[in-house]
Motif scaffolding. Structure first.
Motif, PDB file in Angstrom:
ATOM      1  N   GLU A  53       0.850  -1.189   0.000  1.00 40.29           N
ATOM      2  CA  GLU A  53       0.000   0.000   0.000  1.00 40.29           C
ATOM      3  C   GLU A  53       0.889   1.244   0.000  1.00 40.29           C
ATOM      4  O   GLU A  53       2.046   1.187   0.441  1.00 40.29           O
ATOM      5  N   PRO A  54       0.378   2.394  -0.473  1.00 46.31           N
ATOM      6  CA  PRO A  54       1.169   3.625  -0.416  1.00 46.31           C
ATOM      7  C   PRO A  54       1.663   3.958   0.992  1.00 46.31           C
ATOM      8  O   PRO A  54       2.748   4.517   1.170  1.00 46.31           O
ATOM      9  N   ALA A  55       0.858   3.595   1.998  1.00 49.56           N
ATOM     10  CA  ALA A  55       1.253   3.879   3.386  1.00 49.56           C
ATOM     11  C   ALA A  55       2.515   3.132   3.780  1.00 49.56           C
ATOM     12  O   ALA A  55       3.211   3.526   4.726  1.00 49.56           O
ATOM     13  N   ASP A  56       2.809   2.031   3.071  1.00 46.53           N
ATOM     14  CA  ASP A  56       4.014   1.264   3.380  1.00 46.53           C
ATOM     15  C   ASP A  56       5.275   2.095   3.166  1.00 46.53           C
ATOM     16  O   ASP A  56       6.288   1.884   3.842  1.00 46.53           O
ATOM     17  N   LEU A  57       5.237   3.025   2.211  1.00 53.26           N
ATOM     18  CA  LEU A  57       6.399   3.875   1.969  1.00 53.26           C
ATOM     19  C   LEU A  57       6.700   4.748   3.182  1.00 53.26           C
ATOM     20  O   LEU A  57       7.870   4.952   3.540  1.00 53.26           O
ATOM     21  N   LEU A  58       5.652   5.256   3.818  1.00 56.25           N
ATOM     22  CA  LEU A  58       5.843   6.042   5.031  1.00 56.25           C
ATOM     23  C   LEU A  58       6.392   5.185   6.158  1.00 56.25           C
ATOM     24  O   LEU A  58       7.228   5.629   6.947  1.00 56.25           O
TER      25      LEU A  58
END
Length: 210
Positions: A53-58
């Motif tokens: 998920e995009p949140a994984d980058l954070l």
């Protein structure tokens, strides 16, 4: 050892961030590419493709920041900041780097014993002793820039955990991934020695005295 002056000199190494930007590229790029190749090999060996998920980058960015603090203060300040320069007073850079493994590998044993499935012992040992060479090469090549070394160490820990975390339910692909990590780091270590020389592990300049 050496009193206040030595202690301050040790701590000042954490502020030696002025290095050629290419070294920061190495410190981030190699830890990103190697686990990425390991994940690709694991998928080729039958592991499912992970869904991110995009949140994984954070999460990855936050993990790197936290790991930089932990690794910088509790590991690299001692292993490379304190121990490596002192060993290099009496030994060539390559054996000095590997001698640290006599302490650094047992340092990880509590984690290996408590969670043996997280890091397979044999490829992890190859990885540790190969990474010792790369860390010494980075340290010497940047004239004792601990920030570069800390970033490399923290990024490798973070990206390896991120790319390989979902593979633990697939024992064979997970083992394949760890052998790819270990093999790739070993090849890079051999290449660093061939390029920079075993005496100083730095190309075209003397290794740092402190």
């Amino acid at each position: 050892m050496g009193g206040r002056a030595e202690l301050l000199g040790l701590l000042r190494q954490l502020g030696r961030w002025r290095a050629n930007p290419a070294w920061y590229g190495v410190a981030l790029g190699v830890p990103l590419v190697v686990p990425g190749l390991a994940l690709w090999a694991a998928v080729a060996a039958g592991a499912p493709v992970p869904g991110w998920e995009p949140a994984d980058l954070l999460q990855v960015a936050g993990s790197i920041v936290v790991t930089i603090v932990i690794v910088g203060i509790f590991e690299e300040l001692g292993w490379r900041g304190f121990l490596l320069p002192r060993l290099q007073r009496d030994y060539r850079a390559l054996p000095a780097a590997l001698i640290i493994g006599l302490a650094w590998f047992p340092w990880h044993l509590p984690e290996l014993v408590s969670d043996p499935g997280q890091r397979p012992l044999t490829p992890f040992a190859v990885y540790i002793f190969s990474q010792l060479v790369l860390l010494a090469w980075l340290y010497n090549s940047t004239q004792a820039s601990l920030p570069v070394v800390v970033l490399f160490h923290a990024a490798f820990n973070t990206f390896t955990k991120f790319f390989l975390a979902d593979l633990q339910g697939s024992p064979y692909p997970y083992l394949v991934a760890w052998w790819v990590v270990a093999g790739a780091v070993a090849v890079l270590a051999v290449a660093a020695v061939a390029y920079a020389g075993s005496r100083d592990l730095v190309k075209g300049a003397p290794r740092p005295a402190h």
